[in-house]
Enzyme design. Structure first.
Site, PDB file in Angstrom:
ATOM      1  N   HIS A  79      -2.990  -9.823  -0.803  1.00  0.00           N
ATOM      2  CA  HIS A  79      -3.263  -8.417  -0.495  1.00  0.00           C
ATOM      3  C   HIS A  79      -4.229  -8.273   0.675  1.00  0.00           C
ATOM      4  O   HIS A  79      -3.947  -7.582   1.652  1.00  0.00           O
ATOM      5  CB  HIS A  79      -3.827  -7.691  -1.714  1.00  0.00           C
ATOM      6  CG  HIS A  79      -4.131  -6.243  -1.443  1.00  0.00           C
ATOM      7  ND1 HIS A  79      -3.149  -5.348  -1.077  1.00  0.00           N
ATOM      8  CD2 HIS A  79      -5.304  -5.552  -1.439  1.00  0.00           C
ATOM      9  CE1 HIS A  79      -3.699  -4.154  -0.868  1.00  0.00           C
ATOM     10  NE2 HIS A  79      -5.003  -4.256  -1.084  1.00  0.00           N
TER      11      HIS A  79
ATOM     12  N   ASP B  39       0.833  -1.207   0.000  1.00  0.00           N
ATOM     13  CA  ASP B  39       0.000   0.000   0.000  1.00  0.00           C
ATOM     14  C   ASP B  39       0.867   1.257   0.000  1.00  0.00           C
ATOM     15  O   ASP B  39       0.752   2.113   0.864  1.00  0.00           O
ATOM     16  CB  ASP B  39      -0.942  -0.024   1.214  1.00  0.00           C
ATOM     17  CG  ASP B  39      -1.827  -1.259   1.221  1.00  0.00           C
ATOM     18  OD1 ASP B  39      -2.991  -1.138   0.822  1.00  0.00           O
ATOM     19  OD2 ASP B  39      -1.346  -2.340   1.600  1.00  0.00           O
TER      20      ASP B  39
ATOM     21  N   TYR C 109      -1.608   4.325  -6.271  1.00  0.00           N
ATOM     22  CA  TYR C 109      -2.863   4.992  -5.924  1.00  0.00           C
ATOM     23  C   TYR C 109      -3.144   6.118  -6.909  1.00  0.00           C
ATOM     24  O   TYR C 109      -2.224   6.714  -7.468  1.00  0.00           O
ATOM     25  CB  TYR C 109      -2.755   5.572  -4.509  1.00  0.00           C
ATOM     26  CG  TYR C 109      -2.879   4.543  -3.420  1.00  0.00           C
ATOM     27  CD1 TYR C 109      -4.128   4.148  -2.956  1.00  0.00           C
ATOM     28  CD2 TYR C 109      -1.749   3.952  -2.866  1.00  0.00           C
ATOM     29  CE1 TYR C 109      -4.252   3.199  -1.956  1.00  0.00           C
ATOM     30  CE2 TYR C 109      -1.867   2.999  -1.869  1.00  0.00           C
ATOM     31  CZ  TYR C 109      -3.118   2.630  -1.413  1.00  0.00           C
ATOM     32  OH  TYR C 109      -3.235   1.689  -0.428  1.00  0.00           O
TER      33      TYR C 109
ATOM     34  N   ASN D  38       3.613 -18.415  -2.007  1.00  0.00           N
ATOM     35  CA  ASN D  38       3.888 -19.472  -1.034  1.00  0.00           C
ATOM     36  C   ASN D  38       5.379 -19.746  -1.095  1.00  0.00           C
ATOM     37  O   ASN D  38       5.885 -20.167  -2.120  1.00  0.00           O
ATOM     38  CB  ASN D  38       3.112 -20.744  -1.393  1.00  0.00           C
ATOM     39  CG  ASN D  38       3.465 -21.889  -0.478  1.00  0.00           C
ATOM     40  OD1 ASN D  38       4.617 -22.280  -0.402  1.00  0.00           O
ATOM     41  ND2 ASN D  38       2.498 -22.434   0.202  1.00  0.00           N
TER      42      ASN D  38
ATOM     43  N   ASP E 103      -4.857  -3.354   4.908  1.00  0.00           N
ATOM     44  CA  ASP E 103      -4.962  -2.468   6.062  1.00  0.00           C
ATOM     45  C   ASP E 103      -3.648  -1.714   6.209  1.00  0.00           C
ATOM     46  O   ASP E 103      -2.568  -2.320   6.204  1.00  0.00           O
ATOM     47  CB  ASP E 103      -5.274  -3.261   7.336  1.00  0.00           C
ATOM     48  CG  ASP E 103      -6.766  -3.418   7.556  1.00  0.00           C
ATOM     49  OD1 ASP E 103      -7.510  -2.488   7.187  1.00  0.00           O
ATOM     50  OD2 ASP E 103      -7.191  -4.454   8.090  1.00  0.00           O
ATOM     51  N   HIS E 104      -3.731  -0.390   6.355  1.00  0.00           N
ATOM     52  CA  HIS E 104      -2.546   0.462   6.357  1.00  0.00           C
ATOM     53  C   HIS E 104      -1.926   0.490   7.750  1.00  0.00           C
ATOM     54  O   HIS E 104      -1.956   1.502   8.460  1.00  0.00           O
ATOM     55  CB  HIS E 104      -2.915   1.871   5.888  1.00  0.00           C
ATOM     56  CG  HIS E 104      -3.406   1.907   4.480  1.00  0.00           C
ATOM     57  ND1 HIS E 104      -3.758   3.071   3.836  1.00  0.00           N
ATOM     58  CD2 HIS E 104      -3.593   0.907   3.568  1.00  0.00           C
ATOM     59  CE1 HIS E 104      -4.146   2.796   2.604  1.00  0.00           C
ATOM     60  NE2 HIS E 104      -4.060   1.487   2.422  1.00  0.00           N
TER      61      HIS E 104
ATOM     62  N   HIS F 297     -10.079  -2.513   7.826  1.00  0.00           N
ATOM     63  CA  HIS F 297     -10.923  -3.445   7.076  1.00  0.00           C
ATOM     64  C   HIS F 297     -11.286  -4.689   7.878  1.00  0.00           C
ATOM     65  O   HIS F 297     -12.296  -5.337   7.591  1.00  0.00           O
ATOM     66  CB  HIS F 297     -10.220  -3.860   5.779  1.00  0.00           C
ATOM     67  CG  HIS F 297      -9.979  -2.724   4.846  1.00  0.00           C
ATOM     68  ND1 HIS F 297     -10.984  -2.118   4.128  1.00  0.00           N
ATOM     69  CD2 HIS F 297      -8.839  -2.059   4.523  1.00  0.00           C
ATOM     70  CE1 HIS F 297     -10.483  -1.138   3.396  1.00  0.00           C
ATOM     71  NE2 HIS F 297      -9.186  -1.081   3.619  1.00  0.00           N
TER      72      HIS F 297
ATOM     73  N   ASP G  35      -1.737  -2.837  -3.772  1.00  0.00           N
ATOM     74  CA  ASP G  35      -2.061  -1.410  -3.817  1.00  0.00           C
ATOM     75  C   ASP G  35      -0.789  -0.617  -4.095  1.00  0.00           C
ATOM     76  O   ASP G  35      -0.340   0.202  -3.296  1.00  0.00           O
ATOM     77  CB  ASP G  35      -2.725  -0.950  -2.523  1.00  0.00           C
ATOM     78  CG  ASP G  35      -4.209  -1.276  -2.496  1.00  0.00           C
ATOM     79  OD1 ASP G  35      -4.708  -1.835  -3.490  1.00  0.00           O
ATOM     80  OD2 ASP G  35      -4.866  -0.968  -1.497  1.00  0.00           O
TER      81      ASP G  35
END
Length: 280
Positions: free
Chosen positions: A163, A81, A117, A152, A199-200, A172, A114
């Site tokens: 992700h 992200d 952006y 994996n 999740d950031h 989230h 992500d």
């Protein structure tokens, strides 16, 4: 080391020294990977998971060979992200990644998604690629392969990288579709670590019903959402709402995971020195 990667609708790419190369396809399966006993080899299996096509996510694989170090170890960084043209401390995180990457002599970088952006790249000549990647991750130590898809990694144990989180106390939260459809597959295949972004934040959640550890590294730029969800303290090992990244060192029998903040300082360390699940 053998690196295996899938291609789905041409959206999966390897980013290496400022270039994107698409993956070709070949036939293989999750259950057919074998560890060569006594040889300093590791296996990395990358594949995209779509919620509606999880059972077929381990097909059409392309293999790349990557030799491990002389001592049989493998080192990497994990970040997610991040692609915000250097804003939200992305450049500071990148600088510390370069420092830690040099110290660990990393072999590659895993991105948990992500990457650009807000709406991805608009084409092969979109300046966002240079502004968010090439001009940001400039350290010599980061001029290694970047893998941006679900994986994996087989090091006498198994790591899956995606992700979306399976378990998370971040914005989230848990992803019910993955708990229902993917988690049983991970348990059946004796996966040790699930690594994600989305999740950031940075977090480490253990499991009370399996050996799986859930590791979130989605804090490559914008963070500090401030809406942490309450979570079972028995399994919540670490949570940090700010920017940072994760480093990982693997040997045939050991794994050490470190979470670093925006200044590169170690916030949380987890190490296991036992034989993990045997290879498939």
């Amino acid at each position: 080391m053998v690196i295996t990667k899938t291609m789905a609708h041409n959206h999966n790419h390897q980013i290496n020294s400022g270039r994107i190369a698409g993956a070709a396809s070949s036939s293989s399966s999750f259950g057919n990977l074998k560890r060569v006993v006594g040889m300093p080899l590791a296996v990395v299996l990358f594949s995209i998971i779509f919620f509606f096509k999880i059972p077929s996510c381990f097909s059409q694989l392309t293999r790349l060979e990557h030799q491990v170090k002389d001592d049989g170890s493998l080192s990497l960084l994990v970040v997610g992200d991040w692609g915000r043209r250097g804003h939200f401390n992305q450049t500071i995180v990148a600088s510390q990644m370069g420092r830690i990457g040099k110290e660990l002599d990393i072999d590659f970088v895993v991105s948990t998604g992500d990457n650009f952006y807000d709406d991805g790249l608009k084409g092969p000549h979109d300046p966002a690629f240079e502004e968010s990647f090439t001009e940001v991750y400039t350290a010599d130590s980061l001029q290694k392969p970047w893998y941006t898809i679900l994986g994996n990694h087989d090091y006498r144990g198994k790591i899956v990288v995606g992700h979306h989180a399976i378990r998370s106390a971040g914005h989230h939260g848990d992803t019910e579709e993955l708990i229902q459809h993917l988690l049983p597959i991970l348990k059946a295949n004796n996966v040790d670590l699930y690594v994600n972004g989305h999740d950031h934040c940075l977090e480490h959640i253990s499991s009370h019903d399996s050996p799986i550890q859930y590791l979130t590294s989605g804090a490559g730029s914008k963070a500090w959402r401030g809406d942490t969800k309450k979570y079972d303290e028995r399994v919540m090992k670490f949570f940090y709402d700010g920017q940072g990244f994760m480093s990982m060192q693997l040997t045939n029998a050991n794994v050490e995971v470190l979470f670093h903040d925006v200044l590169g300082q170690v916030l949380h360390r987890w190490k296991v020195s036992k034989d993990l699940h045997s290879s498939m």
